[in-house]
Scaffold this active site. Structure first.
Site, PDB file in Angstrom:
ATOM      1  N   LEU A  13      61.524   8.289 -32.853  1.00  0.00           N
ATOM      2  CA  LEU A  13      62.718   9.033 -32.438  1.00  0.00           C
ATOM      3  C   LEU A  13      63.611   8.972 -33.704  1.00  0.00           C
ATOM      4  CD1 LEU A  13      63.539   7.954 -28.872  1.00  0.00           C
ATOM      5  CD2 LEU A  13      62.737  10.291 -29.631  1.00  0.00           C
ATOM      6  N   ASP A  14      64.327   9.953 -34.068  1.00  0.00           N
ATOM      7  CA  ASP A  14      65.142  10.031 -35.252  1.00  0.00           C
ATOM      8  C   ASP A  14      66.316   8.759 -34.939  1.00  0.00           C
ATOM      9  OD1 ASP A  14      63.872  11.886 -36.481  1.00  0.00           O
ATOM     10  OD2 ASP A  14      65.124  13.563 -35.804  1.00  0.00           O
ATOM     11  N   PRO A  15      66.995   8.502 -35.814  1.00  0.00           N
ATOM     12  CA  PRO A  15      67.866   7.259 -35.462  1.00  0.00           C
ATOM     13  C   PRO A  15      68.967   7.666 -34.508  1.00  0.00           C
ATOM     14  CG  PRO A  15      67.429   7.365 -37.781  1.00  0.00           C
ATOM     15  CD  PRO A  15      66.735   8.477 -37.364  1.00  0.00           C
TER      16      PRO A  15
END
Length: 509
Positions: free
Chosen positions: A125-127
């Site tokens: 998952l992206d930050p």
């Protein structure tokens, strides 16, 4: 005063005992003679209600029964009753990933908190993205690959750059972006920006705010889909431009945000309670057995005696099968379980349900990934008649310690025994038994023909195209050299003639 107190004492109340009417002895005898006190034979067994049984044993009474006879082995345990150390090492956490840290950072923190050697996650998952992140611990990391390729569900917020007509227009545009789509990863991506095809299974608009031009949507998609790119495409399709404002993953594979999702604080608190108060109940609520990830797979129940052989890589054969599920297809991914509900391995089915029910031998499935630790169950192979005879011969010294024949080995053993681990013996056995419908004479003729062909090939060596090319180049080079030499000789003679002509002119002049 004392007399007054004595006068004031109240009489004690005695409780009346209930009178029991004794049953006459004659009545008891009559009942014993009248009733048959025995387990009566029935045409069908009473139904067990296993709908509330946990994990992979749920509704196991509905599985097809191949045989009910097996020897239980007092090893292993139900996944929910494992000792706490083993329970954590074979579990996973359905984590609510916080915004800002990357997935790898979160997984590293979990590893440090639980003090385990290995952790993995179900898909990056992206930050800035929050939501469902399955963190697998030690043995469960063997399922990470299958979880990463499982479908995902997201809820996102898209910001449009200009106003549109309304929710209906946004809904139509989102519906258009369903099915197989071309996608290129965003400019800021951790992967190579190559064009790829990803499938959107289903999507819908949850809400649209025309004042702020913000739309909330839900999407179910294939693993590896970029929702940021989807929002850009949505803006292009509407003709106003758009970008992703916020994103949350609400489901990863079979686990969603309503399935006991926990936060990082919960994990930290659970480990603290276990370390300082020896209270493992909170830790058991945070970590779940890996079998929960496999509840959507078709099941094959194996005998306890066959489990360790599978852990060592043996084929999943039909004689070791106890129960099997309906609707198994060839090349379908299935899970092999024990009678206690433990996952042994993930396998690829080689037989359908119909074939399993009609056959009495053969390979049911091939192993894809072994999950269970080796020697959890005892070794039960090598107990057949041939293996027992081999052990006896080794004990008597008639075979060496590796089971290979010696000078004193009986002739009957060397003649009858086929060592399938020896490739040379396999080849000789295959040659000795020609195929069906081929006589020995025909086989010998074919072999003779092959030999003659090989002799002819040896007599006439074939030149490869590469050798031919090299020869051609050499020839051309040689020809070019000769021509150059001839040209050089011609030039020299011409010069000599010119010199002679000049000398003659000078003399005459």
């Amino acid at each position: 005063m004392a007399d007054a107190e004595a006068a004031m004492t109240f009489p004690k109340k005695h409780k009346k005992k209930k009178e029991r009417k004794p049953l006459p002895e004659a009545d008891v005898a009559e009942i014993q003679h009248a009733e048959d006190f025995l387990i009566k034979p029935e045409s069908k067994a009473a139904q067990l209600d296993t709908s509330q049984w946990p994990l992979l044993l749920k509704n196991f009474d509905r599985l097809n029964v191949r045989t009910t006879h097996y020897t239980p082995i007092p090893c292993g345990s139900n996944p929910l009753k494992r000792e706490i150390g083993e329970y954590v090492r074979t579990g996973f956490i359905n984590l609510d990933k916080p915004s800002n840290p990357s997935s790898h950072e979160v997984v590293a923190w979990i590893r440090r908190i639980l003090r385990v050697e290995k952790t993995g996650h179900s898909g990056t998952l992206d930050p800035k993205v929050t939501g469902c992140l399955i963190v697998c611990i030690e043995r469960a990391t063997r399922l990470v690959k299958s979880q990463q390729s499982a479908g995902k569900e997201y809820v996102g917020v898209v910001r449009l750059h200009n106003a549109i007509e309304g929710t209906a227009q946004l809904s139509r545009a989102l519906e258009t972006l369903t099915g197989a789509l071309f996608q290129r990863p965003p400019l800021i991506a951790a992967v190579k920006r190559q064009l790829r095809v990803r499938t959107i299974y289903e999507s819908r608009v949850v809400e649209y705010d025309p004042e702020r031009r913000l739309g909330v949507f839900w999407v179910s998609c294939e693993a590896g889909t970029y929702i940021r790119t989807l929002c850009v495409h949505l803006g292009l399709l509407l003709g106003v431009g758009g970008q992703m404002q916020e994103l949350r993953r609400v489901r990863s594979g079979v686990v969603g945000e309503r399935d006991h999702m926990v936060t990082m604080h919960d994990v930290l608190d659970a480990q603290y309670l276990y370390d300082h108060h020896r209270d493992e109940s909170y830790l058991r609520r945070v970590v779940f057995p890996l079998e929960k990830l496999l509840t959507s797979h078709k099941r094959l129940v194996m005998k306890d005696s066959a489990v360790n052989a599978i852990c060592y890589g043996a084929k999943i054969m039909l004689p070791g099968l106890l129960r099997y599920e309906d609707g198994i297809e060839v090349n379908q991914e299935v899970v092999v379980i024990t009678t206690k509900g433990e996952a042994v391995c993930v396998a690829i089915a080689l037989m359908t349900t119909a074939v399993i029910s009609t056959c009495d031998h053969g390979v049911v499935a091939k192993i894809k990934r072994v999950i269970m630790e080796r020697d959890t169950y005892p070794r039960k192979w090598g107990l057949g008649p041939k293996a027992s005879q081999k052990k006896q011969l080794i004990k008597q010294g008639l075979l060496d310690k590796h089971g290979r024949p010696t000078d004193g080995t009986p002739a009957s053993w060397t003649r009858d025994y086929v060592d399938y681990s020896d490739s040379s013996k396999k080849a000789t056995a295959a040659e000795a038994t020609p195929g069906p419908g081929v006589t020995a004479d025909a086989a010998s003729i074919v072999k003779r023909k092959r030999d003659s062909d090989s002799d002819a090939d040896e007599a006439t060596p074939t030149t490869t195209p590469r050798v031919k090319k090299e020869k051609k180049k050499k020839k051309e080079k040689a020809d070019g050299g000769e021509e150059a030499a001839e040209d050089g000789d011609g030039d020299a003679t011409r010069k000599k003639k010119k010199k002679k002509a000049r000398a003659a002119e000078e003399l005459s002049g």
